[in-house]
Design a protein around this motif. Structure first.
Motif, PDB file in Angstrom:
ATOM      1  N   ILE A  52       0.828  -1.193  -0.005  1.00 59.09           N
ATOM      2  CA  ILE A  52      -0.034   0.036   0.105  1.00 59.09           C
ATOM      3  C   ILE A  52       0.845   1.071  -0.033  1.00 59.09           C
ATOM      4  O   ILE A  52       1.913   1.353   0.854  1.00 59.09           O
ATOM      5  CB  ILE A  52      -1.025   0.041   1.186  1.00 59.09           C
ATOM      6  CG1 ILE A  52      -1.722  -1.154   1.111  1.00 59.09           C
ATOM      7  CG2 ILE A  52      -1.736   1.162   1.481  1.00 59.09           C
ATOM      8  CD1 ILE A  52      -3.009  -1.095   2.237  1.00 59.09           C
ATOM      9  N   LEU A  73       1.059   5.364   0.429  1.00 62.36           N
ATOM     10  CA  LEU A  73       0.713   6.566   1.013  1.00 62.36           C
ATOM     11  C   LEU A  73       1.527   7.902   0.698  1.00 62.36           C
ATOM     12  O   LEU A  73       2.657   7.725   1.244  1.00 62.36           O
ATOM     13  CB  LEU A  73       0.377   6.441   2.478  1.00 62.36           C
ATOM     14  CG  LEU A  73      -0.612   5.061   3.018  1.00 62.36           C
ATOM     15  CD1 LEU A  73      -0.105   4.955   4.394  1.00 62.36           C
ATOM     16  CD2 LEU A  73      -1.859   5.024   2.552  1.00 62.36           C
ATOM     17  N   HIS A  74       0.766   8.760   0.296  1.00 65.72           N
ATOM     18  CA  HIS A  74       1.562  10.103   0.411  1.00 65.72           C
ATOM     19  C   HIS A  74       1.187  10.824   1.884  1.00 65.72           C
ATOM     20  O   HIS A  74       0.258  10.758   2.327  1.00 65.72           O
ATOM     21  CB  HIS A  74       0.858  11.168  -0.566  1.00 65.72           C
ATOM     22  CG  HIS A  74       1.423  10.933  -2.017  1.00 65.72           C
ATOM     23  ND1 HIS A  74       2.806  11.457  -2.299  1.00 65.72           N
ATOM     24  CD2 HIS A  74       0.944  10.293  -2.969  1.00 65.72           C
ATOM     25  CE1 HIS A  74       2.999  11.134  -3.637  1.00 65.72           C
ATOM     26  NE2 HIS A  74       1.966  10.379  -3.811  1.00 65.72           N
ATOM     27  N   VAL A  75       2.378  11.294   2.620  1.00 65.90           N
ATOM     28  CA  VAL A  75       2.120  11.349   4.002  1.00 65.90           C
ATOM     29  C   VAL A  75       2.853  13.018   3.901  1.00 65.90           C
ATOM     30  O   VAL A  75       3.647  13.429   3.249  1.00 65.90           O
ATOM     31  CB  VAL A  75       2.828  10.659   4.792  1.00 65.90           C
ATOM     32  CG1 VAL A  75       2.153   9.247   4.954  1.00 65.90           C
ATOM     33  CG2 VAL A  75       4.526  10.547   4.654  1.00 65.90           C
ATOM     34  N   CYS A 128       5.621   9.732  10.585  1.00 64.06           N
ATOM     35  CA  CYS A 128       4.879   8.679  10.153  1.00 64.06           C
ATOM     36  C   CYS A 128       5.785   7.183  10.189  1.00 64.06           C
ATOM     37  O   CYS A 128       5.286   6.397  10.799  1.00 64.06           O
ATOM     38  CB  CYS A 128       4.252   8.773   8.730  1.00 64.06           C
ATOM     39  SG  CYS A 128       2.671   9.743   8.689  1.00 64.06           S
ATOM     40  N   PHE A 148       4.420  -1.499   3.226  1.00 60.99           N
ATOM     41  CA  PHE A 148       4.000  -0.002   3.359  1.00 60.99           C
ATOM     42  C   PHE A 148       4.829   1.034   2.680  1.00 60.99           C
ATOM     43  O   PHE A 148       6.101   1.010   2.956  1.00 60.99           O
ATOM     44  CB  PHE A 148       3.849   0.786   4.623  1.00 60.99           C
ATOM     45  CG  PHE A 148       2.374   0.402   5.380  1.00 60.99           C
ATOM     46  CD1 PHE A 148       1.667  -0.632   5.062  1.00 60.99           C
ATOM     47  CD2 PHE A 148       2.198   1.125   6.432  1.00 60.99           C
ATOM     48  CE1 PHE A 148       0.382  -0.670   5.372  1.00 60.99           C
ATOM     49  CE2 PHE A 148       0.808   1.027   7.010  1.00 60.99           C
ATOM     50  CZ  PHE A 148       0.180   0.066   6.625  1.00 60.99           C
ATOM     51  N   LEU A 198       5.890   4.762   2.030  1.00 63.48           N
ATOM     52  CA  LEU A 198       5.415   6.088   2.325  1.00 63.48           C
ATOM     53  C   LEU A 198       6.330   6.957   1.373  1.00 63.48           C
ATOM     54  O   LEU A 198       7.489   7.014   1.134  1.00 63.48           O
ATOM     55  CB  LEU A 198       5.921   6.337   3.771  1.00 63.48           C
ATOM     56  CG  LEU A 198       5.076   5.525   4.813  1.00 63.48           C
ATOM     57  CD1 LEU A 198       5.587   5.693   5.950  1.00 63.48           C
ATOM     58  CD2 LEU A 198       3.663   5.609   4.735  1.00 63.48           C
ATOM     59  N   GLY A 243       2.465  14.615   0.809  1.00 65.72           N
ATOM     60  CA  GLY A 243       1.092  14.436   1.014  1.00 65.72           C
ATOM     61  C   GLY A 243       0.595  15.336   1.954  1.00 65.72           C
ATOM     62  O   GLY A 243       1.118  16.121   2.334  1.00 65.72           O
ATOM     63  N   ASN A 302      -2.366  15.793   5.225  1.00 65.35           N
ATOM     64  CA  ASN A 302      -2.937  15.177   6.605  1.00 65.35           C
ATOM     65  C   ASN A 302      -4.618  14.904   6.087  1.00 65.35           C
ATOM     66  O   ASN A 302      -5.040  15.880   5.589  1.00 65.35           O
ATOM     67  CB  ASN A 302      -2.540  15.737   7.789  1.00 65.35           C
ATOM     68  CG  ASN A 302      -1.200  15.638   8.313  1.00 65.35           C
ATOM     69  OD1 ASN A 302      -0.423  14.703   7.775  1.00 65.35           O
ATOM     70  ND2 ASN A 302      -0.733  16.574   9.021  1.00 65.35           N
ATOM     71  N   ASN A 348      -0.481  11.174   9.902  1.00 61.54           N
ATOM     72  CA  ASN A 348      -1.124  11.636   8.769  1.00 61.54           C
ATOM     73  C   ASN A 348      -2.598  11.637   8.698  1.00 61.54           C
ATOM     74  O   ASN A 348      -2.973  11.877   7.759  1.00 61.54           O
ATOM     75  CB  ASN A 348      -0.440  10.662   7.526  1.00 61.54           C
ATOM     76  CG  ASN A 348      -0.675  11.436   6.188  1.00 61.54           C
ATOM     77  OD1 ASN A 348      -0.072  12.425   5.935  1.00 61.54           O
ATOM     78  ND2 ASN A 348      -1.357  10.842   5.226  1.00 61.54           N
ATOM     79  N   ASN A 408      -4.463   8.503   9.102  1.00 60.63           N
ATOM     80  CA  ASN A 408      -5.037   7.190   8.978  1.00 60.63           C
ATOM     81  C   ASN A 408      -5.522   6.590  10.301  1.00 60.63           C
ATOM     82  O   ASN A 408      -4.764   6.754  11.165  1.00 60.63           O
ATOM     83  CB  ASN A 408      -4.043   6.554   8.163  1.00 60.63           C
ATOM     84  CG  ASN A 408      -3.587   7.049   6.820  1.00 60.63           C
ATOM     85  OD1 ASN A 408      -4.600   7.186   5.772  1.00 60.63           O
ATOM     86  ND2 ASN A 408      -2.349   7.662   6.668  1.00 60.63           N
TER      87      ASN A 408
END
Length: 138
Positions: free
Chosen positions: A11, A13-15, A21, A58, A60, A64, A66, A121, A123
């Motif tokens: 997965i 994710l942009h953080v 994170c 993950f 990252l 991104g 929040n 972030n 999530n």
């Protein structure tokens, strides 16, 4: 020729705050950095559970924003833990740091006993015991 079925491997994710994170997933999930690089101005970090670096990660990526999820939004990442006490311990640690969003609760099978945290972030992250998945599978 046998059909080829896809397998979930990561997965991404942009953080907004990469360091926060990464620290969250290291602290609560015992995940380790298994790869890190810069792609131009973008920083990318891969995190995995020990021994699962070739199974599921993950990814990252910085840059991104929040998230602002409402309290009744139950989208989340789910982690299994080996006992109810582990759920309680994680909830206590998260509560002390202001990161607990769902106190421990019990629901009928297959949900089991769980709590929810919020990563830096925004999530939601669930820790459960007694689901038919992972450690403590019932």
């Amino acid at each position: 020729m046998d059909p080829v079925f896809p397998r979930l491997t990561h997965i991404a994710l942009h953080v907004e705050d990469m360091d926060a994170c990464v620290a969250f997933y290291q602290y609560y999930c015992d995940m380790e950095i298994c790869h890190a690089r810069n792609n131009g101005q973008q920083r990318i970090v891969w995190l995995a559970e020990s021994g699962r670096e070739k199974d599921f990660i993950f990814v990252l990526m910085d840059g991104g924003r929040n998230l602002a999820l409402p309290d009744d939004d139950y989208r989340h990442f789910g982690f299994a833990v080996p006992s109810r006490e582990a759920v309680d311990d994680l909830a206590e640690r998260a509560n002390a740091r202001g990161e607990l969003v769902w106190p421990p609760r019990e629901e009928p099978f297959p949900v089991g006993y769980y709590c929810g945290l919020q990563d830096p972030n925004g999530n939601y992250v669930e820790f459960s015991y007694g689901q038919p998945l992972g450690p403590g599978a019932g």
